[in-house]
Write an enzyme that holds these catalytic residues in place. Structure first.
Site, PDB file in Angstrom:
ATOM      1  N   GLY A 534       1.899  38.043 -43.752  1.00 39.48           N
ATOM      2  CA  GLY A 534       1.484  39.314 -44.352  1.00 39.48           C
ATOM      3  C   GLY A 534       2.575  40.374 -44.248  1.00 39.48           C
ATOM      4  N   SER A 698       5.629  34.530 -48.575  1.00 41.20           N
ATOM      5  CA  SER A 698       4.945  33.644 -49.542  1.00 41.20           C
ATOM      6  C   SER A 698       5.842  33.320 -50.728  1.00 41.20           C
ATOM      7  CB  SER A 698       3.649  34.293 -50.045  1.00 41.20           C
ATOM      8  OG  SER A 698       2.733  34.407 -48.998  1.00 41.20           O
ATOM      9  N   GLY A 866       0.331  32.104 -48.743  1.00 40.08           N
ATOM     10  CA  GLY A 866       0.158  32.235 -47.292  1.00 40.08           C
ATOM     11  C   GLY A 866      -0.196  33.619 -46.782  1.00 40.08           C
ATOM     12  N   GLU A 867       0.366  34.673 -47.370  1.00 41.97           N
ATOM     13  CA  GLU A 867       0.222  35.995 -46.746  1.00 41.97           C
ATOM     14  C   GLU A 867      -1.076  36.709 -47.112  1.00 41.97           C
ATOM     15  OE1 GLU A 867       3.532  37.098 -45.296  1.00 41.97           O
ATOM     16  OE2 GLU A 867       4.317  35.183 -45.957  1.00 41.97           O
ATOM     17  N   VAL A 868      -1.496  36.592 -48.357  1.00 44.85           N
ATOM     18  CA  VAL A 868      -2.583  37.474 -48.802  1.00 44.85           C
ATOM     19  C   VAL A 868      -3.896  37.233 -48.057  1.00 44.85           C
ATOM     20  CG1 VAL A 868      -3.319  36.132 -50.860  1.00 44.85           C
ATOM     21  CG2 VAL A 868      -3.557  38.631 -50.828  1.00 44.85           C
TER      22      VAL A 868
END
Ligand code: FES
Ligand code: FES
Length: 905
Positions: A534, A698, A866-868
C-alpha cells in the site's frame, strides 16, 4: 549430548543431539527433515508443527532432552511426496493455500491430525483447531486454507476424488483468467521448496555462520569497538567491523527529488561513528557454527555515548532536537500539493466544512520467515549475494558503492522467500553478508531470529495527518486542505517518495476540484521506514475516508451515497490532476449497494445490549507502478526442444511471480499453441535475467507483464513464416533468426511537479470496501464479522493468485485497524506482542466482487492487485465501529481500551 531412538515417519532413527537443542532443529539439522520450518522459534506461529504421538505440537518449543525414546513423530515428509500427494496437499494446491508457502507444511500437518481425529469438521471447528494450535499465516487471510481443509475432508470421506481437485485446462487451452495452480505449488505443499534457511543447511564445507553485534540503544555516538575477546572465542574466524568494509560503508537511500535536503548516504552498513536506531549492526562475528558466532557476538565490547532518542516525528521536530544526521535537518523533505483554485475562498464560502487529525501507526510486516541470506565469491570472481530481495537490480546498485565492488562484479539472487509484504523493498542483510564474505574470503551465511526480524527490518512509517473538506449542502465536495508528517525513522531511503504519496492519495477516488496541502519527511530514531503493501496509501486514505464518514453524518447523508455522489466520473480528475484511466467506481458502488443495505439491516437486528453491530464503508485507490516512466525488462528464448524460456527478475514476495510470468507468457505465446508445461520460467538471478525493477507498488503485473509480453510478441513475430505457420527451432537456426528476445516496457506516464501535479501512473486499482463489525460494550473489543471488497484490478491473469492477494490484504487491513503496531521495542518484538492476527481475528466471511475493466496500458487489460486490498479495510472498520457504537477512533490501532474510553467519554 543425548542419544535417543525415535520413530520418524514410520522408521526408527537413532539420533545424537545436544539436550538443549529444540526438536525442530534436531529434525531439520540431524535428520534433514526441512519441511519443519522455523519462523518465530518461540511457539507463536506453528510453522514447525509436527505430529508427535498423535498430537500436533510446535516442535520449536520442545527440547531434545524432554523427548521420550520411541516417540512417534510425523512430519510433512511422512504425509505425502511430490509424486504421491495426500488429499490435503492436493487441496492446498487447488485452493491457493500456499502463497509464500512458509506456513504450509505446519498447516498441512496440523490439518492431517485434525481430519484423522474429526473427519467431518465444520468450518468453525477448523478455525478453532488452527487457533488452538497457533497456526499462523500472514499471506492468505486464512479463508482459502479453510476452503482447502473442507475440500480435503470431502476427498478423505470419499465424497470427492483427488481428480476433482486437479485443475482442468479449458477446451481452448487458455490459462489466462483461470485458477491454474502456481508452478511451485507442489514443492511448497510437500516441504521441498527450499527457503534460505533450508539452503543454509547444505552449504559447502568451510562456510561461516554470521552473528550480528547490534545496538541496544536508539541513538548514540560510538566511542570504541573492542573485538579482542570475541576473536579469541571458540570457532571464531573473524569479527568484521566498519574498518573491514572496502567501500563507502553506506547504503544509498536513492534520493528521488532534488529538494531533498539529505544526500541519501545516511545508512551505515556497519556503524562507524553513530548508532541511529535500536538493532543497528555494529559488527559481524563469523564463526564455524551459529552457536559459536552468537556466543562470541556477546563478547564484543562497544563503548557508547548515549544521545537523546527521538522516537517520534514531533520529538525530532522540536526546536531543541539535535540533528540525527549532522548537517541534515531532521525535517529533510517537504512535499506540496496545489490543485485547482486556491482553497481559502472556497472554505470561507462553503456550506459545510469538516476537519480532523488522524494517526496511522508503525505497522510491522511480520513475515513468518525471518530474514536470511548468504554471500560468496563464484568461480568467475564475482560476489554472489542470495537473499529475500524483491528488487535485485535495485539493491545491487544501492549497496555496490558501500561494499566497494563494481556493480558488474555483483550477482544478486533471490532465494525462495517466505513473505515480505514490502520490507524487502529495502536491502536488509545483503550488504552485511557481502562485506563479511569479502573480509573472510569465505561463504558467509546469516539468519536472523524473529526478534532480529522484527527489530532490524523496516516498518510502515507512522503518519500524522490533518484533513479539512469543504462541501455543498447536498454533498458535493468543493475543496480539501491537507497536512501530513511522515516519521520515516533514521534512514532516508524512499522517504521523499513515500511523502509524495500523501499528495497523490489523500482524497483519492473523489473528484475534488481544489486541493492545497503540505507534507514533510522527518528523521527519527525509531525503526527505519520501509515499503509496506500500500506504500503510503493506507496512511493517506485512512484520514480522508474517515472524514468522508464524518461529512456524511454532518450532512445527514448515507456514507455510501455521499461517496457515490463524489467518485470519479468522466470529467473528474485525481488529486494529481490526472484523468483516471477508467471510471468504474460508480458501477462498483452499485454492485455493493444491495449487500450494504442488507448488512445494515442485519447489524441492527443482531445488535444487543451487550454487543453493538455496525457497517462501515470506504473507497480506496492505488497505483500500479513507480512514478513516471517506470520501466521493466524480460527475455523470451526459444529452446531446442521447441519450448520457450522466460528470463525474468519479477520479484516474489510469495504472491506468485512464477505464475504471473507464466500466465502472461502463455497468453502472449498462444499463437504457438504451447502448453503451460512447455514454458519454463528462469527467475530471480541478475546473471541470468534482465532488470525487471522491484516488485513494489503493484507494478509487476503491469510493467514486467508488459515486458514479458513484448519479448514473447517479438519471438512469435520472428517465428512466423511468410506463408503461414511458425518456424521450428531448426528453421529459426537455418534462417539465422535470433533465438532470445529482449522485451521492454516503459509506462506512458510522467513525474509529478513540485505541486504534486502530473500523470504519474498509467494504471490504477480501485476498491470499495464494506466491513461488518461487532463491538463488545463491556470491553471495547471489536470483532470484524465480515469483509467485502468490490475490486477493479483490470482483467485477471489468475484468480487463485488475485483472490489470495485480496484475502491476504484484507487480513492485514484488519490487523492495521485493530491490533498491529511496532511502537514499543520490547513489547512489540514478538508476533503476539505486535498483534499478528490469528485465524479467529479474521472473519471467515470474506467476499470479493470483481469488476473487470480492461486497462489500455496493462498486458491483456490487467492492472496490479497487491496494494489496494490494504488501502481500504481499516477506514471501513473504523467507520463500522462508529456506526455500531458511536465511538470515532482516529488513532490506529483501535485497541479495546481506546474504544472503551470513547464509550465512557
Ligand atoms: S511455533 Fe515453532 S517456529 Fe513458530
Ligand atoms: S502462505 Fe502462509 S505465511 Fe505465506
Amino acid at each position: 549430548m543425548l542419544k535417543k531412538t525415535i520413530k520418524v515417519n514410520g522408521v526408527e532413527r537413532m539420533v545424537v543431539a545436544e539436550g538443549d537443542k529444540s526438536l525442530a532443529l534436531v529434525l531439520r539439522e540431524n535428520l534433514g527433515l526441512t519441511s519443519v520450518k522455523v519462523g518465530c522459534g518461540t511457539g507463536q506461529c506453528g510453522s514447525c508443527s509436527i505430529i508427535m504421538d498423535g498430537k500436533v505440537i510446535r516442535s520449536c518449543t520442545r527440547k531434545w532432552k524432554r523427548i521420550k525414546e520411541y516417540s512417534q513423530i510425523r512430519t510433512l515428509e511422512g504425509v505425502g511426496s511430490p509424486d504421491r500427494l495426500h488429499p490435503v496437499q492436493m487441496s492446498w494446491i487447488a485452493y491457493g493455500g500456499a502463497q509464500c508457502g512458509f506456513c504450509s507444511p505446519g498447516f498441512i500437518v496440523s490439518t492431517v491430525a485434525l481430519l484423522e481425529s474429526n473427519p467431518s469438521p465444520t468450518r468453525e471447528e477448523v478455525r478453532d483447531w488452527f487457533q488452538k494450535h497457533r497456526n499462523a499465516c500472514r499471506c492468505t487471510g486464512y479463508k482459502p486454507l479453510v476452503d482447502a481443509v473442507m475440500a480435503a475432508a470431502e476427498v478423505m470421506r470419499g465424497e470427492k476424488t483427488m481428480d476433482d481437485l486437479i485443475f482442468k485446462l479449458p477446451e481452448d487451452g487458455r490459462i489466462w483468467g483461470t485458477k491454474y495452480p502456481r508452478p511451485n505449488a507442489v514443492a511448497k505443499v510437500t516441504g521441498t521448496w527450499d527457503f534460505g534457511a533450508d539452503l543454509g543447511l547444505h552449504l559447502p564445507p568451510g562456510s561461516l555462520h554470521c552473528a550480528l553485534v547490534q545496538a541496544e540503544v536508539s541513538h548514540a555516538n560510538i566511542l570504541s569497538i573492542d573485538t579482542s575477546e570475541a576473536e579469541a572465542m571458540p570457532g571464531v574466524f573473524k569479527v568484521v567491523t566498519h574498518k573491514d568494509v572496502k567501500g563507502k560503508n553506506r547504503i544509498t537511500g536513492l534520493i528521488t527529488f532534488p529538494t531533498n535536503k539529505g544526500d541519501g548516504w545516511d545508512r551505515p552498513i556497519l556503524c562507524d561513528e553513530k548508532v541511529f536506531q535500536y538493532g543497528d549492526a555494529i559488527a559481524i562475528v563469523c564463526a564455524d557454527t551459529d552457536e559459536n558466532a552468537r556466543a562470541a557476538a556477546k563478547k564484543v565490547k562497544v563503548e557508547l555515548e548515549q544521545l537523546p532518542e527521538y522516537m517520534s516525528a514531533p520529538e525530532a521536530m522540536a526546536d531543541d532536537a539535535i540533528e540525527i544526521h549532522p548537517g541534515t535537518p531532521n525535517v529533510y523533505y517537504i512535499q506540496k500539493i496545489a490543485k485547482g483554485d486556491d482553497t481559502k475562498p472556497i472554505f470561507d464560502k462553503a456550506d459545510v466544512v469538516v476537519e480532523g487529525d488522524y494517526y496511522t501507526q508503525r505497522q510491522p510486516h511480520m513475515p513468518i520467515e525471518p530474514d536470511v541470506g548468504f554471500a560468496y565469491e563464484n568461480d568467475e570472481g564475482k560476489l554472489v549475494i542470495h537473499s529475500k530481495s524483491i528488487g535485485l537490480h535495485l539493491h545491487l546498485y544501492m549497496i555496490a558503492p558501500g561494499i566497494g565492488v563494481e556493480p558488474e562484479n555483483i550477482v544478486m539472487v533471490q532465494n525462495p522467500t517466505g513473505g515480505t509484504f514490502g520490507y524487502k523493498f529495502s536491502p536488509t542483510m545483503e550488504a552485511l553478508v557481502g562485506v563479511a564474505s569479502m573480509a573472510t574470503g569465505r561463504l558467509c551465511y546469516l539468519n536472523y531470529d524473529w526478534h532480529q526480524q522484527q527489530t532490524y527490518t523496516g516498518k510502515r512509517s507512522p503518519q500524522f495527518t490533518s484533513v479539512r473538506m469543504a462541501a455543498t449542502n447536498d454533498g458535493k465536495l468543493l475543496g480539501m486542505e491537507t497536512d501530513w508528517t511522515v516519521d520515516h525513522g533514521p534512514y532516508s531511503e524512499f522517504g521523499d517518495l513515500l511523502t509524495l504519496r500523501g499528495a497523490q492519495f489523500i482524497g483519492a477516488g473523489y473528484d475534488i476540484p481544489s486541493i492545497r496541502g503540505e507534507g514533510r519527511t522527518v528523521c527519527t530514531n525509531h525503526c527505519w521506514g520501509a515499503a509496506f503493501r500500500g506504500y503510503g496509501g493506507p496512511e493517506a486514505e485512512f484520514p480522508s475516508e474517515v472524514l468522508m464518514d464524518e461529512l456524511a453524518e454532518k450532512l445527514g447523508m448515507d456514507p455510501l451515497e455521499l461517496r457515490y455522489k463524489n467518485v470519479y466520473r468522466e470529467g473528474s480528475t485525481t488529486p494529481t490532476g490526472q484523468d483516471p484511466e477508467v471510471y468504474s467506481l460508480p458501477e462498483m458502488i452499485d454492485k455493493l449497494r444491495p449487500k450494504y443495505e442488507e448488512a445494515k439491516k442485519k447489524a441492527e437486528q443482531d445488535s444487543t445490549d451487550a454487543i453493538k453491530r455496525g457497517v462501515g464503508v470506504a473507497v480506496a485507490v492505488y497505483a500500479s507502478g513507480l512514478d513516471g516512466p517506470d520501466t521493466a525488462e524480460a527475455d523470451a528464448a526459444l529452446n531446442e526442444d521447441g519450448t520457450v524460456t522466460i528470463y525474468t527478475c519479477w520479484g516474489d514476495h510469495g504472491q506468485g511471480a512464477d505464475m504471473g510470468s507464466l500466465g502472461t507468457a502463455h497468453e502472449a505465446l498462444r499463437p504457438l499453441g504451447l502448453s503451460p508445461e512447455q514454458i519454463h520460467i528462469v527467475i530471480g538471478d541478475t546473471s541470468k535475467a534482465p532488470n525487471a525493477g522491484p516488485a513494489g507498488g503493484s507494478r509487476s503485473q503491469v510493467m514486467v507483464g508488459q515486458a514479458t509480453k513484448n519479448a514473447c510478441d517479438q519471438l512469435v513475430a520472428a517465428m512466423k513464416k511468410p506463408e503461414g505457420g511458425f518456424r521450428t527451432y531448426e528453421e529459426m537456426v537455418a534462417d539465422k533468426k535470433e533465438l532470445r528476445y529482449y522485451g521492454k516496457f516503459t509506462a506512458p506516464a510522467n513525474d509529478c511537479d513540485e505541486n504534486g501535479q502530473g500523470n504519474p501512473f498509467c494504471c490504477y486499482m480501485y476498491g470499495v470496501f464494506m466491513a461488518e463489525v461487532a463491538v463488545e460494550l463491556a470491553t471495547g473489543k471489536t470483532s470484524v464479522e465480515g469483509m467485502t471488497m468490490v475490486a477493479d484490478i483490470g482483467t485477471v491473469n489468475n484468480f487463485l493468485l488475485v483472490d489470495g492477494q485480496i484475502y491476504g490484504g484484507l487480513a492485514q487491513g484488519i490487523g492495521l485497524a485493530l491490533t498491529e503496531d511496532y511502537e514499543d521495542i520490547k513489547k512489540h518484538s514478538t508476533m503476539v506482542g505486535a498483534g499478528l492476527p490469528y485465524i479467529k481475528d479474521i472473519p471467515d466471511k470474506m467476499d470479493i466482487i470483481y469488476v473487470e475493466t480492461p486497462r489500455a496500458d496493462g498486458p491483456f487489460g490487467a492492472s496490479g492487485v497487491g496494494e489496494v486490498p490494504l488501502c481500504g479495510p481499516h477506514p471501513a472498520i473504523i467507520n463500522g465501529i462508529y456506526n455500531a457504537c458511536g465511538v470515532r477512533i482516529k488513532e490506529l490501532p483501535a485497541r479495546p481500551e481506546k474504544i472503551l474510553a470513547g464509550l465512557k467519554g
